[in-house]
Scaffold this motif. Structure first.
Motif, PDB file in Angstrom:
ATOM      1  N   ASP A   5       0.835  -1.203   0.000  1.00 54.68           N
ATOM      2  CA  ASP A   5       0.000   0.000   0.000  1.00 54.68           C
ATOM      3  C   ASP A   5       0.874   1.258   0.000  1.00 54.68           C
ATOM      4  N   GLU A   6       1.954   1.233   0.777  1.00 49.79           N
ATOM      5  CA  GLU A   6       2.884   2.362   0.788  1.00 49.79           C
ATOM      6  C   GLU A   6       3.564   2.522  -0.566  1.00 49.79           C
ATOM      7  N   LEU A   7       3.953   1.406  -1.167  1.00 48.30           N
ATOM      8  CA  LEU A   7       4.595   1.458  -2.473  1.00 48.30           C
ATOM      9  C   LEU A   7       3.647   1.989  -3.544  1.00 48.30           C
ATOM     10  N   ASP A   8       2.389   1.580  -3.457  1.00 45.61           N
ATOM     11  CA  ASP A   8       1.392   2.066  -4.422  1.00 45.61           C
ATOM     12  C   ASP A   8       1.217   3.577  -4.307  1.00 45.61           C
ATOM     13  N   ALA A   9       1.259   4.078  -3.074  1.00 47.73           N
ATOM     14  CA  ALA A   9       1.130   5.525  -2.868  1.00 47.73           C
ATOM     15  C   ALA A   9       2.321   6.258  -3.472  1.00 47.73           C
ATOM     16  N   VAL A  10       3.516   5.707  -3.311  1.00 53.57           N
ATOM     17  CA  VAL A  10       4.710   6.307  -3.915  1.00 53.57           C
ATOM     18  C   VAL A  10       4.602   6.272  -5.434  1.00 53.57           C
ATOM     19  N   LEU A  88      11.777   2.424   0.767  1.00 54.56           N
ATOM     20  CA  LEU A  88      10.627   1.954   1.551  1.00 54.56           C
ATOM     21  C   LEU A  88      10.809   0.496   1.954  1.00 54.56           C
ATOM     22  N   ASP A  89      11.281  -0.307   1.023  1.00 57.87           N
ATOM     23  CA  ASP A  89      11.475  -1.725   1.286  1.00 57.87           C
ATOM     24  C   ASP A  89      12.481  -1.936   2.413  1.00 57.87           C
ATOM     25  N   LEU A  90      13.603  -1.222   2.360  1.00 51.34           N
ATOM     26  CA  LEU A  90      14.614  -1.368   3.399  1.00 51.34           C
ATOM     27  C   LEU A  90      14.088  -0.909   4.755  1.00 51.34           C
ATOM     28  N   VAL A 196      10.287  -8.312 -10.640  1.00 48.35           N
ATOM     29  CA  VAL A 196      10.537  -7.850 -12.003  1.00 48.35           C
ATOM     30  C   VAL A 196      10.013  -6.422 -12.147  1.00 48.35           C
ATOM     31  N   ASP A 197       8.850  -6.168 -11.560  1.00 51.77           N
ATOM     32  CA  ASP A 197       8.310  -4.812 -11.451  1.00 51.77           C
ATOM     33  C   ASP A 197       8.817  -4.228 -10.133  1.00 51.77           C
ATOM     34  N   TYR A 198       9.741  -3.284 -10.226  1.00 48.23           N
ATOM     35  CA  TYR A 198      10.403  -2.778  -9.022  1.00 48.23           C
ATOM     36  C   TYR A 198       9.470  -2.011  -8.097  1.00 48.23           C
ATOM     37  N   THR A 199       8.252  -1.702  -8.548  1.00 48.08           N
ATOM     38  CA  THR A 199       7.297  -0.997  -7.692  1.00 48.08           C
ATOM     39  C   THR A 199       6.495  -1.961  -6.820  1.00 48.08           C
ATOM     40  N   ARG A 200       6.752  -3.250  -6.953  1.00 47.28           N
ATOM     41  CA  ARG A 200       6.019  -4.253  -6.188  1.00 47.28           C
ATOM     42  C   ARG A 200       7.001  -5.103  -5.384  1.00 47.28           C
ATOM     43  N   ARG A 201       6.702  -5.312  -4.112  1.00 46.84           N
ATOM     44  CA  ARG A 201       7.543  -6.122  -3.223  1.00 46.84           C
ATOM     45  C   ARG A 201       6.639  -6.983  -2.338  1.00 46.84           C
ATOM     46  N   GLY A 202       7.132  -8.141  -1.950  1.00 43.87           N
ATOM     47  CA  GLY A 202       6.413  -8.948  -0.984  1.00 43.87           C
ATOM     48  C   GLY A 202       6.460  -8.302   0.389  1.00 43.87           C
ATOM     49  N   ASP A 203       5.482  -8.604   1.213  1.00 38.90           N
ATOM     50  CA  ASP A 203       5.484  -8.038   2.560  1.00 38.90           C
ATOM     51  C   ASP A 203       6.499  -8.775   3.432  1.00 38.90           C
TER      52      ASP A 203
END
Length: 220
Positions: A5-10, A88-90, A196-203
């Protein structure tokens, strides 16, 4: 709030503030990576993880062999401090780092950026795990995560002020696909999450069941 959700906002903010032609080039690069099948050829769960020896931002050598002698290892590949999604991921991983380490896992982050950039990443985000320097993406390449930036994408990123040759301290203009790997003490990958899509990460919460299973096997 879940990490995605945070990544989607970014992503929404970046879309609003980025010129349309640059957004199109970036999206095209993601689509090209997906169609290339690079993620399917990368190291996956069940494979033996490539061994590595890298230096941290202070020049200290850290090897996967030494880490695996102590238990499982979480290897986090990220593109660089310049990437808002990686930042954000880090931070999300740091928020649960203490609980992760309670399972016995060692955590390292790996990127192709210079030692100075890696040190800045650690300091600015108060990371409790080291950011290792993978100059030229050698280790990322061994995991199957390294890819060459197209001339079109290179021109677009230079237009925004991002010079990968300067940030990474070498001229190859290659990038690392973000990924997380949990490697068991036997060197076998127990978990692989490749973005592969850098805007998406696992929780980060997805890591706990895997690590708890490893700990249960070790105890018994």
């Amino acid at each position: 709030m879940p990490l995605q959700d945070e990544l989607d906002a970014v992503r929404e903010r970046c879309h609003e503030s980025t010129p349309q032609h640059i957004s199109r080039v970036r999206q095209g690069a993601i689509e090209d990576l997906v169609s290339s099948g690079i993620a399917e050829r990368a190291v996956r769960a069940g494979d033996y993880a490539p061994r590595f020896r890298l230096r941290d931002s202070d020049g200290k050598a850290i090897s996967s062999n030494d880490l695996l002698e102590r238990g499982p290892v979480l290897v986090v590949f990220y593109r660089g401090r310049w990437c808002p999604y990686c930042r954000l991921d880090l931070r999300a991983l740091e928020a649960v780092a203490r609980n992760l380490r309670s399972t016995g896992v060692s955590i390292v982050a790996v990127s192709p950026q210079t030692a100075d950039e890696s040190g800045a990443t650690e300091r600015i985000h108060n990371l409790s795990f080291p950011c290792l320097v993978d100059r030229g993406g050698r280790v990322a390449s061994a995991f199957g995560l390294r890819w060459k930036v197209s001339q079109e994408l290179r021109a677009a990123e230079l237009e925004t002020g991002l010079d990968l040759a300067a940030v990474n301290g070498e001229p190859s203009w290659t990038l690392t696909m973000p990924a997380r790997y949990v490697i068991g003490p036997d060197g076998i990958v127990e978990y692989a999450d490749i973005s592969v899509d850098y805007t998406r990460r696992g929780d980060p919460t997805e890591l706990f069941p895997v690590l708890n299973q490893i700990r249960a096997r070790v105890v018994h």
